[in-house]
Enzyme design. Structure first.
Site, PDB file in Angstrom:
ATOM      1  N   ASP A   1       0.862  -1.111  -0.115  1.00 59.14           N
ATOM      2  CA  ASP A   1      -0.081  -0.078  -0.046  1.00 59.14           C
ATOM      3  C   ASP A   1       0.812   1.337   0.185  1.00 59.14           C
ATOM      4  O   ASP A   1       0.328   2.307   0.370  1.00 59.14           O
ATOM      5  CB  ASP A   1      -0.901  -0.067   1.101  1.00 59.14           C
ATOM      6  CG  ASP A   1      -2.318  -0.762   0.740  1.00 59.14           C
ATOM      7  OD1 ASP A   1      -2.467  -0.820  -0.225  1.00 59.14           O
ATOM      8  OD2 ASP A   1      -2.807  -1.383   1.811  1.00 59.14           O
TER       9      ASP A   1
ATOM     10  N   ASP B   1      -6.592  -3.488  -5.729  1.00 58.99           N
ATOM     11  CA  ASP B   1      -6.255  -2.312  -4.866  1.00 58.99           C
ATOM     12  C   ASP B   1      -4.735  -1.822  -5.301  1.00 58.99           C
ATOM     13  O   ASP B   1      -4.514  -0.452  -5.495  1.00 58.99           O
ATOM     14  CB  ASP B   1      -6.374  -2.524  -3.506  1.00 58.99           C
ATOM     15  CG  ASP B   1      -7.403  -3.230  -2.761  1.00 58.99           C
ATOM     16  OD1 ASP B   1      -7.827  -4.109  -3.723  1.00 58.99           O
ATOM     17  OD2 ASP B   1      -7.956  -2.875  -1.771  1.00 58.99           O
TER      18      ASP B   1
ATOM     19  N   THR C   1     -12.147 -13.425  -3.483  1.00 61.64           N
ATOM     20  CA  THR C   1     -12.193 -11.975  -2.892  1.00 61.64           C
ATOM     21  C   THR C   1     -12.064 -12.183  -1.395  1.00 61.64           C
ATOM     22  O   THR C   1     -11.753 -13.040  -0.811  1.00 61.64           O
ATOM     23  CB  THR C   1     -13.664 -11.604  -2.831  1.00 61.64           C
ATOM     24  OG1 THR C   1     -13.975 -10.284  -2.860  1.00 61.64           O
ATOM     25  CG2 THR C   1     -14.607 -12.500  -1.974  1.00 61.64           C
TER      26      THR C   1
ATOM     27  N   TRP D   1     -10.887   0.797  -8.358  1.00 61.84           N
ATOM     28  CA  TRP D   1      -9.403   1.004  -8.250  1.00 61.84           C
ATOM     29  C   TRP D   1      -9.038   0.905  -9.855  1.00 61.84           C
ATOM     30  O   TRP D   1      -7.996   1.453 -10.202  1.00 61.84           O
ATOM     31  CB  TRP D   1      -8.825   0.034  -7.428  1.00 61.84           C
ATOM     32  CG  TRP D   1      -8.961   0.233  -5.879  1.00 61.84           C
ATOM     33  CD1 TRP D   1      -9.289  -0.516  -4.717  1.00 61.84           C
ATOM     34  CD2 TRP D   1      -8.862   1.667  -5.105  1.00 61.84           C
ATOM     35  NE1 TRP D   1      -9.549  -0.020  -3.643  1.00 61.84           N
ATOM     36  CE2 TRP D   1      -9.201   1.246  -3.768  1.00 61.84           C
ATOM     37  CE3 TRP D   1      -8.782   3.019  -5.488  1.00 61.84           C
ATOM     38  CZ2 TRP D   1      -9.343   2.400  -2.833  1.00 61.84           C
ATOM     39  CZ3 TRP D   1      -8.898   4.144  -4.651  1.00 61.84           C
ATOM     40  CH2 TRP D   1      -9.139   3.641  -3.303  1.00 61.84           C
TER      41      TRP D   1
HETATM   42  N1  GLY Z   1      -7.310  -0.950  -0.127  1.00 63.60           N
HETATM   43  C1  GLY Z   1      -8.285  -1.585   0.610  1.00 63.60           C
HETATM   44  C2  GLY Z   1      -9.586  -0.923   0.348  1.00 63.60           C
HETATM   45  O1  GLY Z   1      -9.976  -0.286  -0.528  1.00 63.60           O
HETATM   46  O2  GLY Z   1     -10.470  -1.359   1.115  1.00 63.60           O
END
Ligand code: GLY
Length: 399
Positions: free
Chosen positions: A111, A172, A232, A248
């Site tokens: 992240d 993501d 998922t 995303w």
């Molecule tokens: N990156 C995690 C979310 O979108 O919840």
């Protein structure tokens, strides 16, 4: 996976010209600026890391994936208003992210784009802040060294995160990969750009299904890195399409396109967009998973505003003659207009943040982290960015 051709179920709806008045956008932006300034005054050195009962929990720590987006709100606000309080808050918060990468505090995960683009690349892009550039490049190099699988050609989902899972990637990371694109362009290091393109192609090939819906996660064999299958974590089921994960991609592929102008990114964005538009409820604010299309389903307004940013970005790259240009702009305005009307303002609760109906984790797979119909910093950031995009045709993104 080869994708089937996809068509809009209701082309008339999105081909009808639609705009939001300047006055309405100004009023919505004004509310955001007031709320942001109040947070900066009340919590000058802290960021909201989560919430309880619609009230933000403030911290000076940089854990998790969301706090960088709070810093990013200050840079958006500074660029718009020139007000010192936003710049000074952004500069102070940036130092916490320097500390994090300098001392390798909780950075062994995917992240880093979400964390470092809005907190450190943003000040560099907004004001030429050289320290922001330096920190952003350090984070990009670390992401590449630690989290990019050269064998599998994807950004690895951290094995430390939540349920552990080893050799996986996820939608993501389409928003983490811009950190590699940016650093590659900034330094001329083609290895970073190649890695970023490779991640996007892996996502395109494996996480997009034949019907242009998306898997949230994709598992690889940890020994061979061979593809195993999609699944998922935050969606309704392994075969459903979690709306924020999909979003995303609706934003991530246009960002990739801005850097490398590759056709696959444009096509992926178009197909994901058509799938999303075919699965919007009547009121145009997405449900938390595209398995649900009723206006009564639990919503995730963050998925809507993230998608608005992607629609707006891709429309900028299309020639006037391309019918998708007007269509994307109309759809972006429709989604944002309904979001302003139904997910902001008075909901009878004194809420922190800018945008409600944000759903973090409705999935039965994550009962420990349920966060349904709330406010959250990622909803705030992308709501603010989407307002500014539609307000200012010359908006320049940080991603
Ligand atoms: N990156 C995690 C979310 O979108 O919840």
């Amino acid at each position: 996976m080869a994708r089937n051709p996809i068509f809009l179920n209701n082309p008339e709806k999105f081909n009808t010209p639609y705009t939001i008045s300047k006055t309405k956008l100004e009023s919505a932006i004004g509310v955001v600026l007031d709320k942001l300034e109040k947070m900066a005054i009340d919590h000058p050195n802290e960021m909201p890391s989560g919430s309880a009962g619609f009230k933000y929990i403030f911290t000076n720590e940089t854990g998790g994936w969301i706090v960088g987006m709070y810093a990013g709100c200050h840079w958006l606000a500074y660029e718009l208003t020139g007000k010192k309080i936003f710049r000074e808050t952004g500069e102070r918060l940036m130092l916490a992210f320097k500390e994090k990468i300098d001392h390798k505090i909780d950075v062994d995960h995917h992240d880093l784009g979400f964390l470092y683009i809005p907190s450190c690349v943003a000040p560099y892009k907004a004001t030429g802040n050289e320290l922001g550039r330096e920190i952003g490049l350090a984070a990009a190099n670390y992401l590449y060294e630690k989290s990019f699988s050269k064998e599998g050609k994807f950004i690895i989902r951290s094995i430390k995160s939540w349920h552990g899972s080893g050799c996986r990637t996820m939608m993501d990371s389409m928003m983490n990969v811009p950190l590699l694109f940016w650093a590659g362009k900034e330094t001329g290091n083609e290895e970073l750009t190649e890695a970023a393109i490779a991640h996007c192609k892996t996502t395109d090939e494996l996480l997009l299904r034949a019907d242009s819906s998306t898997y949230h996660h994709y598992q690889f064999d940890p020994e061979t890195c061979n593809p195993v299958g999609g699944l998922t974590l935050q969606g309704h089921s392994n075969e459903s399409c979690w709306s924020r994960g999909h979003a995303w991609g609706v934003y991530g592929f246009p960002i990739a396109y801005t850097y490398v102008k590759e056709e696959f990114a444009k096509k992926a964005h178009r197909d994901l967009t058509y799938f999303m538009l075919n699965h919007l409820p009547e009121d145009n604010v997405p449900a938390w998973d595209y398995d649900f299309t009723s206006t009564k389903a639990v919503k995730d307004s963050s998925a809507g505003v993230i998608s608005v940013c992607g629609l707006n970005e891709m429309a900028k790259h299309l020639p006037d003659a391309d019918p998708d240009k007007a269509l994307f702009n109309n759809a972006a305005a429709m989604i944002l207009d309904s979001t302003i009307d139904t997910c902001t303002g008075d909901n009878g609760i004194d809420y922190d943040g800018f945008l409600f109906h944000v759903t973090g984790y409705a999935s039965a797979k994550r009962p420990e982290r349920r966060h349904i119909d709330q406010t959250a910093v990622y909803g705030d950031y992308f709501y603010f960015e989407s307002l500014l995009r539609l307000y200012n045709p010359n908006f320049r993104m940080y991603w």
